[in-house]
Design an enzyme around this catalytic site. Structure first.
Site, PDB file in Angstrom:
ATOM      1  N   CYS A  86       0.865  -1.188   0.000  1.00 60.92           N
ATOM      2  CA  CYS A  86       0.000   0.000   0.000  1.00 60.92           C
ATOM      3  C   CYS A  86       0.901   1.237   0.000  1.00 60.92           C
ATOM      4  O   CYS A  86       1.709   1.428   0.909  1.00 60.92           O
ATOM      5  CB  CYS A  86      -0.923   0.016   1.217  1.00 60.92           C
ATOM      6  SG  CYS A  86      -1.791   1.586   1.383  1.00 60.92           S
ATOM      7  N   CYS A 146       0.521   3.418   3.158  1.00 56.52           N
ATOM      8  CA  CYS A 146       1.145   2.787   4.328  1.00 56.52           C
ATOM      9  C   CYS A 146       2.660   2.957   4.266  1.00 56.52           C
ATOM     10  O   CYS A 146       3.316   3.191   5.291  1.00 56.52           O
ATOM     11  CB  CYS A 146       0.767   1.312   4.419  1.00 56.52           C
ATOM     12  SG  CYS A 146      -0.897   0.995   5.074  1.00 56.52           S
ATOM     13  N   ASP A 149       0.135  16.483  -1.914  1.00 58.04           N
ATOM     14  CA  ASP A 149      -0.140  15.616  -3.055  1.00 58.04           C
ATOM     15  C   ASP A 149       0.983  15.794  -4.091  1.00 58.04           C
ATOM     16  O   ASP A 149       1.428  16.901  -4.367  1.00 58.04           O
ATOM     17  CB  ASP A 149      -1.502  15.970  -3.681  1.00 58.04           C
ATOM     18  CG  ASP A 149      -2.013  14.878  -4.600  1.00 58.04           C
ATOM     19  OD1 ASP A 149      -3.011  14.223  -4.247  1.00 58.04           O
ATOM     20  OD2 ASP A 149      -1.398  14.672  -5.675  1.00 58.04           O
ATOM     21  N   ASN A 197     -12.602  10.432  -2.641  1.00 57.33           N
ATOM     22  CA  ASN A 197     -13.119   9.696  -3.795  1.00 57.33           C
ATOM     23  C   ASN A 197     -13.365   8.248  -3.383  1.00 57.33           C
ATOM     24  O   ASN A 197     -12.562   7.663  -2.650  1.00 57.33           O
ATOM     25  CB  ASN A 197     -12.123   9.756  -4.951  1.00 57.33           C
ATOM     26  CG  ASN A 197     -12.020  11.151  -5.540  1.00 57.33           C
ATOM     27  OD1 ASN A 197     -13.024  11.846  -5.692  1.00 57.33           O
ATOM     28  ND2 ASN A 197     -10.815  11.571  -5.873  1.00 57.33           N
ATOM     29  N   GLY A 234     -12.953   7.951  -9.602  1.00 58.92           N
ATOM     30  CA  GLY A 234     -11.551   8.016  -9.987  1.00 58.92           C
ATOM     31  C   GLY A 234     -10.592   7.676  -8.862  1.00 58.92           C
ATOM     32  O   GLY A 234      -9.392   7.938  -8.969  1.00 58.92           O
ATOM     33  N   HIS A 289      -8.254   8.391   1.992  1.00 60.58           N
ATOM     34  CA  HIS A 289      -7.597   9.699   2.050  1.00 60.58           C
ATOM     35  C   HIS A 289      -8.588  10.790   1.710  1.00 60.58           C
ATOM     36  O   HIS A 289      -9.495  10.596   0.905  1.00 60.58           O
ATOM     37  CB  HIS A 289      -6.387   9.760   1.110  1.00 60.58           C
ATOM     38  CG  HIS A 289      -6.688   9.352  -0.301  1.00 60.58           C
ATOM     39  ND1 HIS A 289      -6.832   8.037  -0.678  1.00 60.58           N
ATOM     40  CD2 HIS A 289      -6.902  10.086  -1.421  1.00 60.58           C
ATOM     41  CE1 HIS A 289      -7.103   7.985  -1.972  1.00 60.58           C
ATOM     42  NE2 HIS A 289      -7.170   9.205  -2.454  1.00 60.58           N
ATOM     43  N   HIS A 310      -8.797  14.740   0.326  1.00 68.74           N
ATOM     44  CA  HIS A 310      -8.064  15.808  -0.353  1.00 68.74           C
ATOM     45  C   HIS A 310      -8.466  17.155   0.256  1.00 68.74           C
ATOM     46  O   HIS A 310      -9.659  17.498   0.233  1.00 68.74           O
ATOM     47  CB  HIS A 310      -8.436  15.849  -1.843  1.00 68.74           C
ATOM     48  CG  HIS A 310      -8.116  14.612  -2.615  1.00 68.74           C
ATOM     49  ND1 HIS A 310      -7.052  14.550  -3.508  1.00 68.74           N
ATOM     50  CD2 HIS A 310      -8.721  13.391  -2.667  1.00 68.74           C
ATOM     51  CE1 HIS A 310      -7.035  13.340  -4.076  1.00 68.74           C
ATOM     52  NE2 HIS A 310      -8.038  12.623  -3.582  1.00 68.74           N
TER      53      HIS A 310
HETATM   54  P1  5GP Z   1      -7.427   9.480  -5.544  1.00 63.71           P
HETATM   55  O1  5GP Z   1      -7.378   9.596  -7.034  1.00 63.71           O
HETATM   56  O2  5GP Z   1      -7.288   8.040  -5.094  1.00 63.71           O
HETATM   57  O3  5GP Z   1      -8.592  10.176  -4.889  1.00 63.71           O
HETATM   58  O4  5GP Z   1      -6.178  10.285  -5.000  1.00 63.71           O
HETATM   59  C1  5GP Z   1      -4.884   9.761  -4.963  1.00 63.71           C
HETATM   60  C2  5GP Z   1      -3.953  10.935  -4.886  1.00 63.71           C
HETATM   61  O5  5GP Z   1      -2.692  10.463  -4.495  1.00 63.71           O
HETATM   62  C3  5GP Z   1      -3.780  11.660  -6.222  1.00 63.71           C
HETATM   63  O6  5GP Z   1      -4.173  13.030  -6.092  1.00 63.71           O
HETATM   64  C4  5GP Z   1      -2.285  11.500  -6.512  1.00 63.71           C
HETATM   65  O7  5GP Z   1      -1.713  12.645  -7.104  1.00 63.71           O
HETATM   66  C5  5GP Z   1      -1.705  11.220  -5.140  1.00 63.71           C
HETATM   67  N1  5GP Z   1      -0.508  10.405  -5.174  1.00 63.71           N
HETATM   68  C6  5GP Z   1      -0.305   9.271  -5.899  1.00 63.71           C
HETATM   69  N2  5GP Z   1       0.918   8.771  -5.663  1.00 63.71           N
HETATM   70  C7  5GP Z   1       1.501   9.614  -4.762  1.00 63.71           C
HETATM   71  C8  5GP Z   1       2.791   9.614  -4.125  1.00 63.71           C
HETATM   72  O8  5GP Z   1       3.646   8.744  -4.329  1.00 63.71           O
HETATM   73  N3  5GP Z   1       3.061  10.639  -3.265  1.00 63.71           N
HETATM   74  C9  5GP Z   1       2.137  11.628  -3.014  1.00 63.71           C
HETATM   75  N4  5GP Z   1       2.509  12.592  -2.162  1.00 63.71           N
HETATM   76  N5  5GP Z   1       0.914  11.639  -3.588  1.00 63.71           N
HETATM   77  C10 5GP Z   1       0.606  10.644  -4.449  1.00 63.71           C
HETATM   78 ZN    ZN Z   2      -2.503   1.524   3.506  1.00 62.12          ZN
END
Ligand code: 5GP
Ligand code: ZN
Length: 114
Positions: free
Chosen positions: A4, A7, A30, A87, A93, A100, A102
């Site tokens: 993960c 994690c 992010d 989300n 998406g 998490h 945002h």
């Molecule tokens: P989701 O699309 O699942 O709602 O949001 C996942 C978020 O995680 C995205 O906005 C993406 O830019 C962010 N993200 C993905 N990989 C990483 C990473 O390795 N480090 C950080 N800081 N953010 C990440």
């Molecule tokens: Zn996790």
């Protein structure tokens, strides 16, 4: 939870710009910001998604919202406004399956979202 991404960020195995941390919650910038301020708030406990939350997670979720307000104040966007969203599943998406939220702010945010 093995394999993960978030994690691994909590455990320090993957670097991130941590902006807040306590016994329940970690928040970090992010990697692909969608607004001048874009911070992700996660529970330390691995919960895959909002649909996996149980009543026992209540105090942790309260701390996530309190932490986000604290960070928004520090960033100077508590008064101008911000969005705090999660989300859930394919249509939203969601791409990382560790719950998490945002925190987005620092610009006018369109509504309805895309
Ligand atoms: P989701 O699309 O699942 O709602 O949001 C996942 C978020 O995680 C995205 O906005 C993406 O830019 C962010 N993200 C993905 N990989 C990483 C990473 O390795 N480090 C950080 N800081 N953010 C990440
Ligand atoms: Zn996790």
């Amino acid at each position: 939870m093995e394999n993960c991404l978030f994690c691994k960020i909590i455990e320090g195995q993957i670097p991130a710009k941590i902006v807040y941390s306590d016994q329940d919650v970690v928040a970090f910038a992010d990697i692909n910001p969608q607004a001048p301020h874009h911070v992700l708030f996660i529970p330390r406990r691995h919960i895959a998604s909002m649909t996996d939350i149980t009543p026992e997670d209540g105090p942790v979720l309260a701390n996530i919202f309190i932490a986000a307000t604290k960070v928004a104040r520090e960033m100077g966007i508590a008064e101008s406004g911000f969005r705090f969203v999660t989300n859930v599943g394919p249509d939203s998406g969601q791409s990382v399956f560790h719950l998490h939220f945002h925190l987005l702010g620092g610009r006018k945010l369109a509504w309805p979202p895309g």
